[in-house]
Write an enzyme that holds these catalytic residues in place. Structure first.
Site, PDB file in Angstrom:
ATOM      1  N   SER A 176       0.845  -1.202   0.000  1.00 47.38           N
ATOM      2  CA  SER A 176       0.000   0.000   0.000  1.00 47.38           C
ATOM      3  C   SER A 176       0.872   1.239   0.000  1.00 47.38           C
ATOM      4  O   SER A 176       2.015   1.194   0.461  1.00 47.38           O
ATOM      5  CB  SER A 176      -0.899   0.021   1.234  1.00 47.38           C
ATOM      6  N   TYR A 216      -1.837  -0.830  10.284  1.00 44.11           N
ATOM      7  CA  TYR A 216      -1.859  -1.092   8.833  1.00 44.11           C
ATOM      8  C   TYR A 216      -0.621  -0.491   8.175  1.00 44.11           C
ATOM      9  O   TYR A 216       0.060  -1.152   7.383  1.00 44.11           O
ATOM     10  CB  TYR A 216      -3.133  -0.490   8.242  1.00 44.11           C
TER      11      TYR A 216
HETATM   12  P1  NAP Z   1     -11.255  -6.898   0.266  1.00 42.76           P
HETATM   13  O1  NAP Z   1     -12.187  -6.979  -0.864  1.00 42.76           O
HETATM   14  O2  NAP Z   1     -11.783  -6.674   1.639  1.00 42.76           O
HETATM   15  O3  NAP Z   1     -10.361  -8.210   0.239  1.00 42.76           O
HETATM   16  C1  NAP Z   1      -9.560  -8.642   1.290  1.00 42.76           C
HETATM   17  C2  NAP Z   1      -9.307 -10.106   1.041  1.00 42.76           C
HETATM   18  O4  NAP Z   1      -8.399 -10.619   2.023  1.00 42.76           O
HETATM   19  C3  NAP Z   1     -10.587 -10.922   1.110  1.00 42.76           C
HETATM   20  O5  NAP Z   1     -10.593 -11.869   0.083  1.00 42.76           O
HETATM   21  C4  NAP Z   1     -10.479 -11.607   2.465  1.00 42.76           C
HETATM   22  O6  NAP Z   1     -11.139 -12.847   2.399  1.00 42.76           O
HETATM   23  C5  NAP Z   1      -8.965 -11.811   2.560  1.00 42.76           C
HETATM   24  N1  NAP Z   1      -8.511 -11.968   3.934  1.00 42.76           N
HETATM   25  C6  NAP Z   1      -8.561 -11.053   4.945  1.00 42.76           C
HETATM   26  N2  NAP Z   1      -8.093 -11.587   6.079  1.00 42.76           N
HETATM   27  C7  NAP Z   1      -7.737 -12.874   5.788  1.00 42.76           C
HETATM   28  C8  NAP Z   1      -7.196 -13.925   6.557  1.00 42.76           C
HETATM   29  N3  NAP Z   1      -6.899 -13.781   7.865  1.00 42.76           N
HETATM   30  N4  NAP Z   1      -6.956 -15.115   5.927  1.00 42.76           N
HETATM   31  C9  NAP Z   1      -7.244 -15.272   4.620  1.00 42.76           C
HETATM   32  N5  NAP Z   1      -7.753 -14.300   3.852  1.00 42.76           N
HETATM   33  C10 NAP Z   1      -8.001 -13.119   4.434  1.00 42.76           C
HETATM   34  O7  NAP Z   1     -10.186  -5.751   0.047  1.00 42.76           O
HETATM   35  P2  NAP Z   1      -9.161  -5.428  -1.136  1.00 42.76           P
HETATM   36  O8  NAP Z   1      -9.169  -3.974  -1.266  1.00 42.76           O
HETATM   37  O9  NAP Z   1      -9.406  -6.286  -2.313  1.00 42.76           O
HETATM   38  O10 NAP Z   1      -7.786  -5.826  -0.433  1.00 42.76           O
HETATM   39  C11 NAP Z   1      -6.807  -6.642  -1.071  1.00 42.76           C
HETATM   40  C12 NAP Z   1      -5.427  -6.126  -0.690  1.00 42.76           C
HETATM   41  O11 NAP Z   1      -5.269  -4.804  -1.212  1.00 42.76           O
HETATM   42  C13 NAP Z   1      -5.154  -6.028   0.798  1.00 42.76           C
HETATM   43  O12 NAP Z   1      -3.849  -6.519   1.073  1.00 42.76           O
HETATM   44  C14 NAP Z   1      -5.220  -4.532   1.083  1.00 42.76           C
HETATM   45  O13 NAP Z   1      -4.432  -4.163   2.195  1.00 42.76           O
HETATM   46  C15 NAP Z   1      -4.684  -3.993  -0.223  1.00 42.76           C
HETATM   47  N6  NAP Z   1      -5.024  -2.576  -0.495  1.00 42.76           N
HETATM   48  C16 NAP Z   1      -6.329  -2.201  -0.653  1.00 42.76           C
HETATM   49  C17 NAP Z   1      -6.608  -0.856  -0.907  1.00 42.76           C
HETATM   50  C18 NAP Z   1      -8.026  -0.361  -1.085  1.00 42.76           C
HETATM   51  O14 NAP Z   1      -8.234   0.861  -1.107  1.00 42.76           O
HETATM   52  N7  NAP Z   1      -9.009  -1.240  -1.262  1.00 42.76           N
HETATM   53  C19 NAP Z   1      -5.559   0.069  -1.016  1.00 42.76           C
HETATM   54  C20 NAP Z   1      -4.249  -0.364  -0.877  1.00 42.76           C
HETATM   55  C21 NAP Z   1      -3.995  -1.698  -0.615  1.00 42.76           C
HETATM   56  P3  NAP Z   1     -11.970 -13.550   3.576  1.00 42.76           P
HETATM   57  O15 NAP Z   1     -12.689 -12.479   4.342  1.00 42.76           O
HETATM   58  O16 NAP Z   1     -12.862 -14.475   2.833  1.00 42.76           O
HETATM   59  O17 NAP Z   1     -10.934 -14.258   4.374  1.00 42.76           O
END
Ligand code: NAP
Length: 252
Positions: free
Chosen positions: A142, A157
């Site tokens: 991030s 985070y």
């Molecule tokens: P999201 O839709 O909430 O996805 C998060 C994913 O991580 C879900 O599939 C969730 O699946 C999985 N997860 C969370 N905790 C877990 C655990 N303990 N074990 C296994 N799986 C787990 O959010 P996203 O935005 O796509 O996030 C994906 C990545 O992008 C993350 O690393 C996040 O930090 C990064 N990111 C996001 C943003 C943003 O603005 N959205 C910005 C920068 C970086 P389950 O709940 O089914 O386990």
């Protein structure tokens, strides 16, 4: 196709960026192994990919567990004969509270899910990539925790993602000579459940932080990961690839 006959693990594949990536990689010819905790969501994405004619399997589990990281590699090997790459993307934000009010357990959970899981993934995946003689790993980091990325309430985070960037560079140095490339994609605000997709006021606020004045679609981040997993990035390792609408060079 960019990933023809390659077998790729995608974690966080039950929603958001990971689900988009699993769909994209399968369209690019990959066999995909989907991971996350929620079985029903994983099954739905897996079925959709199979209906599109590609190979996909899933295994539900928690990325905090070393045995789960190993089980995903075992599944890839059993189903598809080995592993060529991984998009280690699962992550969480946690409660957005300042450090003095944050219970230690909350801090530990975020560090475990976002950072220790990356170490566990590396331990499980790198031996399998060595057997193939080459490979590519991509971690979702991030902009938060870097220059211009100080946001309130995100101590755990920010620390987890800043440390993840350091881990990626160290892993890249350790395995470059083995032709195992290890990189990070650094998304800006992305329209997913974590990114506040159900709250228009959050989307408007976060969009306004970006020089491009919008958030990313999950597929835009998946495309950056595809580049890093594919042979098009054959001389790229240890790189933080910003896909952040200019957030890292914030102009306003
Ligand atoms: P999201 O839709 O909430 O996805 C998060 C994913 O991580 C879900 O599939 C969730 O699946 C999985 N997860 C969370 N905790 C877990 C655990 N303990 N074990 C296994 N799986 C787990 O959010 P996203 O935005 O796509 O996030 C994906 C990545 O992008 C993350 O690393 C996040 O930090 C990064 N990111 C996001 C943003 C943003 O603005 N959205 C910005 C920068 C970086 P389950 O709940 O089914 O386990």
């Amino acid at each position: 196709m960019e990933l023809e006959n390659k077998t790729i693990i995608v974690t966080g594949a039950s929603s958001g960026i990971g689900a988009a990536a699993a769909r994209l990689f399968s369209r690019e010819g990959a066999n995909v192994v989907l991971g996350a905790r929620r079985s029903a969501e994983l099954a739905a994405v897996t079925d959709e990919i199979r209906r599109g004619g590609a190979n996909a399997v899933f295994l539900a589990g928690d990325v905090k567990d070393a045995s789960y990281a190993e089980a995903l590699v075992d599944l890839a090997t059993r189903e598809f004969g080995g592993l060529d790459g991984a998009f280690n993307n699962a992550g969480m934000v946690g409660d957005m509270i300042a450090a003095p009010e944050m219970p230690l357990a909350n801090w530990s959970e975020v560090i475990s899910v976002n950072l220790t899981s990356a170490f566990l993934a590396a331990k499980a995946q790198i031996p399998a990539l060595k057997l193939r003689g080459s490979g590519s790993m991509v971690f979702t980091s991030s902009f938060v925790g870097l220059s211009n990325g100080g946001l309130p309430g995100m101590a755990a985070y920010a620390a987890s993602k800043a440390e993840l960037n350091g881990l990626v560079q160290s892993l890249a140095a350790d395995h470059a000579a083995e032709d195992i490339r290890i990189n990070a994609v650094l998304p800006g605000g992305t329209i997913t459940p974590m990114g506040g997709e159900s709250d228009p006021s959050v989307l408007a606020f976060v969009s306004g932080l970006h020089p491009m004045k919008r958030m990313a679609e999950p597929m835009e981040i998946a495309q950056a990961a595809l580049f890093l997993l594919s042979d098009r990035s054959s001389f790229v390792t240890g790189s933080p690839l910003f896909a952040d609408g200019g957030m890292s060079v914030r102009l306003t």
